[in-house]
Design an enzyme around this catalytic site. Structure first.
Site, short mmCIF file in Angstrom:
data_model
loop_
_atom_site.label_atom_id
_atom_site.label_comp_id
_atom_site.label_asym_id
_atom_site.label_seq_id
_atom_site.Cartn_x
_atom_site.Cartn_y
_atom_site.Cartn_z
N ASP A 182 0.83 -1.20 0.00
CA ASP A 182 0.00 0.00 0.00
C ASP A 182 0.87 1.26 0.00
OD1 ASP A 182 -2.38 1.51 0.13
OD2 ASP A 182 -2.22 1.66 2.30
N ASP A 242 2.91 1.55 -3.77
CA ASP A 242 2.28 1.97 -5.03
C ASP A 242 2.43 3.46 -5.26
OD1 ASP A 242 0.48 2.77 -3.09
OD2 ASP A 242 -1.21 1.64 -3.85
N ASP A 274 -6.02 3.26 -6.39
CA ASP A 274 -5.46 3.08 -5.05
C ASP A 274 -6.55 3.19 -3.99
OD1 ASP A 274 -3.38 2.90 -3.04
OD2 ASP A 274 -3.66 5.04 -2.73
N ASP A 311 -7.82 0.28 -1.49
CA ASP A 311 -7.79 0.45 -0.04
C ASP A 311 -9.13 0.05 0.59
OD1 ASP A 311 -5.20 1.31 -0.07
OD2 ASP A 311 -5.67 3.44 0.19
#
Length: 230
Positions: free
Chosen positions: A81, A84, A102, A106
Site C-alpha cells: 500500500d 504503489d 489506489d 484500499d
C-alpha cells in the site's frame, strides 16, 4: 530521510510533521521503491495488496497455526500500500486514475481486513460497525477535499496503518494462543473488533474537528472562462 522528504510528506498531510515512526516507515518505503519493484506498474502494486489480503483471509479461515502467516500477509499488504504511491512518484507515473485505483483497492482491503477478524471469531455486528466508521471517515475526508480543504484535515488514530495493526496482532495472537487472550473470555477477533470500533469513533471525531478547522469558508473560485462571444 532528508528534510526535503519530510517537507514533501508534511505538504501532503496538512502541514503535520512526521513522527520518528513515520519517518522510519517512509525511509523503508523509499528504499524499496528504488529497487526492482520500481519496474512494477503502481496499479499492479495496489491490486496486489488486495490479493495478498484475500490470501490472508483464506489462511485465517484455516485457523492456527496458519494465522501466523495471516499476520505476515497483512503487514506485507501494508508495505504494498505504501509502495504503489512511492513508485508512482519516483517513476513519474502518478496520475489521477491511479489515485482512484489506489482508493478503491484500499476500501476493498478494508473489507478483507474485516473478513479476517470475522474468521478470527469477531461478531459480524462489531466488524460492520468498525467498517462503517472507516467508510464514513474516508468519505468525510474525500468530500472535504473535493470542496477545497487543503491536506488531509487531520492524521487520526484510525488511519489505515492502525487498521492493519488491529488485524495483524489478533492473527498472531491466535497462532500463539488459539483459545483467546488470557483472562478476557473473548476471542482475539472480538477483542480487536472492539478496539477497531473504539479507535474508529475517536478517529472520526478527530477528523471532523480537523475538517472544521481547515476547510475554507467559501467554495474555490472557478477558473476564468473565455470572454463572451469567443
Amino acid at each position: 530521510m532528508t528534510t526535503g522528504d519530510d517537507d514533501g510528506w508534511s505538504a501532503l498531510h496538512g502541514g503535520i510533521r512526521p513522527s520518528p515512526v513515520v519517518r522510519g516507515w517512509l525511509r523503508m518505503v523509499r528504499v524499496l521503491s528504488a529497487g526492482p519493484v520500481a519496474r512494477v506498474p503502481p496499479d499492479v502494486l495496489s491490486l496486489s495488496g488486495v490479493a495478498v489480503l484475500a490470501g490472508a483471509w483464506g489462511l485465517a479461515l484455516a485457523g492456527a497455526p496458519w494465522t501466523a502467516v495471516t499476520a505476515v500477509l497483512v503487514v506485507a499488504a501494508g508495505v504494498l500500500d505504501g509502495l504503489d504511491g512511492a513508485v508512482a512518484l519516483r517513476t513519474g507515473r502518478a496520475r489521477p486514475l491511479g489515485a482512484v485505483v489506489d482508493a478503491v483497492a484500499d476500501r476493498l482491503g478494508d473489507l478483507l481486513l474485516g473478513a479476517v477478524l470475522v474468521a478470527l471469531g469477531a461478531p459480524a455486528g462489531w466488524v460492520v460497525a468498525a467498517l462503517a466508521l472507516v467508510f464514513v471517515h474516508e468519505f468525510l475526508r474525500a468530500r472535504a477535499q473535493s470542496v477545497g480543504m487543503p491536506g488531509v484535515g487531520a492524521v487520526t488514530v484510525a488511519e489505515r496503518p492502525t487498521r492493519l495493526v488491529v488485524v495483524a496482532l489478533p492473527a498472531l495472537g491466535a497462532a500463539v494462543l488459539p483459545a483467546g487472550p488470557p483472562l478476557v473470555g473473548m476471542s482475539w477477533g472480538t477483542v480487536f473488533a472492539l478496539t477497531w470500533t473504539v479507535l474508529g469513533a475517536v478517529g472520526l471525531v478527530q477528523l471532523a474537528a480537523g475538517v472544521a478547522r481547515t476547510i475554507p469558508a467559501r467554495f474555490p473560485e472557478p477558473p476564468p472562462g473565455p470572454p463572451p462571444g469567443r
